[in-house]
Design a protein around this motif. Structure first.
Motif, PDB file in Angstrom:
ATOM      1  N   MET A 238       0.764  -1.229   0.052  1.00  0.00           N
ATOM      2  CA  MET A 238      -0.433   0.264  -0.403  1.00  0.00           C
ATOM      3  C   MET A 238       0.791   1.608   0.020  1.00  0.00           C
ATOM      4  O   MET A 238       2.318   0.987   0.628  1.00  0.00           O
ATOM      5  N   LYS A 239       0.019   2.243  -0.009  1.00  0.00           N
ATOM      6  CA  LYS A 239       0.713   4.243  -0.163  1.00  0.00           C
ATOM      7  C   LYS A 239       0.912   4.398   0.929  1.00  0.00           C
ATOM      8  O   LYS A 239      -0.454   4.370   1.481  1.00  0.00           O
ATOM      9  N   LEU A 240       1.986   5.310   0.894  1.00  0.00           N
ATOM     10  CA  LEU A 240       2.219   6.204   2.434  1.00  0.00           C
ATOM     11  C   LEU A 240       0.440   6.513   2.241  1.00  0.00           C
ATOM     12  O   LEU A 240       0.182   5.932   4.208  1.00  0.00           O
ATOM     13  N   PRO A 241      -0.974   7.200   1.513  1.00  0.00           N
ATOM     14  CA  PRO A 241      -1.178   7.920   2.084  1.00  0.00           C
ATOM     15  C   PRO A 241      -2.679   7.340   2.518  1.00  0.00           C
ATOM     16  O   PRO A 241      -3.507   8.028   3.693  1.00  0.00           O
ATOM     17  N   SER A 242      -2.779   5.651   2.294  1.00  0.00           N
ATOM     18  CA  SER A 242      -3.806   4.925   1.799  1.00  0.00           C
ATOM     19  C   SER A 242      -3.002   4.173   3.620  1.00  0.00           C
ATOM     20  O   SER A 242      -4.310   4.477   4.177  1.00  0.00           O
TER      21      SER A 242
ATOM     22  N   LEU B  75      -1.768   5.808   6.051  1.00  0.00           N
ATOM     23  CA  LEU B  75      -1.807   7.121   6.778  1.00  0.00           C
ATOM     24  C   LEU B  75      -3.644   7.538   6.839  1.00  0.00           C
ATOM     25  O   LEU B  75      -3.889   7.536   8.479  1.00  0.00           O
ATOM     26  N   LEU B  76      -4.082   6.992   6.272  1.00  0.00           N
ATOM     27  CA  LEU B  76      -5.588   7.268   6.091  1.00  0.00           C
ATOM     28  C   LEU B  76      -6.233   6.443   7.395  1.00  0.00           C
ATOM     29  O   LEU B  76      -7.231   6.417   8.162  1.00  0.00           O
ATOM     30  N   LEU B  77      -6.019   5.088   6.750  1.00  0.00           N
ATOM     31  CA  LEU B  77      -6.132   3.804   7.036  1.00  0.00           C
ATOM     32  C   LEU B  77      -5.643   3.569   9.208  1.00  0.00           C
ATOM     33  O   LEU B  77      -6.652   3.454  10.161  1.00  0.00           O
ATOM     34  N   LEU B  78      -4.399   3.937   9.457  1.00  0.00           N
ATOM     35  CA  LEU B  78      -3.831   5.083  11.154  1.00  0.00           C
ATOM     36  C   LEU B  78      -4.742   6.151  11.590  1.00  0.00           C
ATOM     37  O   LEU B  78      -5.148   5.081  12.262  1.00  0.00           O
TER      38      LEU B  78
ATOM     39  N   LEU C 107      -7.977   6.269  10.555  1.00  0.00           N
ATOM     40  CA  LEU C 107      -9.485   6.168  11.106  1.00  0.00           C
ATOM     41  C   LEU C 107      -9.514   4.882  12.081  1.00  0.00           C
ATOM     42  O   LEU C 107     -10.586   4.634  13.225  1.00  0.00           O
ATOM     43  N   ALA C 108      -7.937   3.880  12.119  1.00  0.00           N
ATOM     44  CA  ALA C 108      -7.809   2.826  13.374  1.00  0.00           C
ATOM     45  C   ALA C 108      -8.076   4.092  14.354  1.00  0.00           C
ATOM     46  O   ALA C 108      -8.509   3.772  15.796  1.00  0.00           O
ATOM     47  N   VAL C 109      -7.370   4.931  14.644  1.00  0.00           N
ATOM     48  CA  VAL C 109      -7.116   5.589  16.282  1.00  0.00           C
ATOM     49  C   VAL C 109      -8.307   6.591  16.751  1.00  0.00           C
ATOM     50  O   VAL C 109      -8.876   6.358  17.944  1.00  0.00           O
ATOM     51  N   ILE C 110      -8.944   6.788  15.457  1.00  0.00           N
ATOM     52  CA  ILE C 110     -10.723   7.493  15.494  1.00  0.00           C
ATOM     53  C   ILE C 110     -11.774   6.270  16.673  1.00  0.00           C
ATOM     54  O   ILE C 110     -12.424   5.914  17.197  1.00  0.00           O
ATOM     55  N   ALA C 111     -11.684   5.191  15.584  1.00  0.00           N
ATOM     56  CA  ALA C 111     -12.524   3.791  16.237  1.00  0.00           C
ATOM     57  C   ALA C 111     -11.688   3.525  17.402  1.00  0.00           C
ATOM     58  O   ALA C 111     -12.369   3.013  18.042  1.00  0.00           O
ATOM     59  N   THR C 112     -10.775   3.417  17.538  1.00  0.00           N
ATOM     60  CA  THR C 112     -10.382   2.753  19.365  1.00  0.00           C
ATOM     61  C   THR C 112     -10.557   4.308  20.106  1.00  0.00           C
ATOM     62  O   THR C 112     -11.329   3.925  21.161  1.00  0.00           O
TER      63      THR C 112
END
Length: 163
Positions: A1-5, A7-10, A12-17
């Motif tokens: 995966m590319k860096l922007p993708s 970063l976006l997943l990270l 979203l994971a922080v917000i979900a946590t």
């Protein structure tokens, strides 16, 4: 995966946590003012819903952009292929014209060489006839001189000591 993708997943994971750890606060209702009325509902849940809506819209926009870029790239590829075909046909046409031109030039040179050969042979024949004529004249002149000398010898015009 590319860096922007990633970063976006990270994010979203922080917000979900964060939402999972503070779920009790997120679902506790409070008074919210909508400008013309007041509503009693959970602010955290409303903010999570807005975040999910904005994320969905963003992903839809990204999919739309990627799709349009893909269609545009395919269209450009088809145009490029068509132009490449035109260029190949034009190049083949130029090669054909060049071959025809070279064949015509070679035929022309061959004809000129044939003509020059014919002219050279004609010139050689002319020179050969002139040479024969000159040799014949020289022979006639020599024969005349010899005949004259014989006449003088017979008439005694030349003294015997020279003989």
């Amino acid at each position: 995966m590319k860096l922007p993708s990633l970063l976006l997943l990270l994010v979203l994971a922080v917000i979900a946590t964060f939402a999972a750890l503070n779920w009790g606060v997120f679902v506790s209702p409070t008074d919210l003012s909508l400008g013309y009325t007041t509503v009693y509902m959970p602010l955290g849940l409303l903010m999570l819903g807005l975040l999910a809506a904005v994320t969905t819209l963003f992903l839809a926009f990204v999919v739309y952009l990627q799709g349009s870029v893909l269609f545009e790239a395919r269209r450009h590829a088809r145009e490029l292929q068509a132009n490449r075909g035109l260029a190949d046909r034009a190049e083949a046409s130029r090669f054909t014209e060049l071959r025809i031109f070279l064949e015509a030039e070679m035929a022309k040179q061959s004809a000129e060489q044939t003509n020059s050969k014919d002219a050279l042979l004609a010139r050689i024949d002319t020179l050969q006839q002139e040479l024969r004529s000159y040799v014949e004249q020289s022979g006639n002149t020599l024969a005349a001189y010899m005949g004259e000398l014989e006449d003088r010898l017979e008439k005694g015009a030349i003294p015997p000591s020279v003989r």
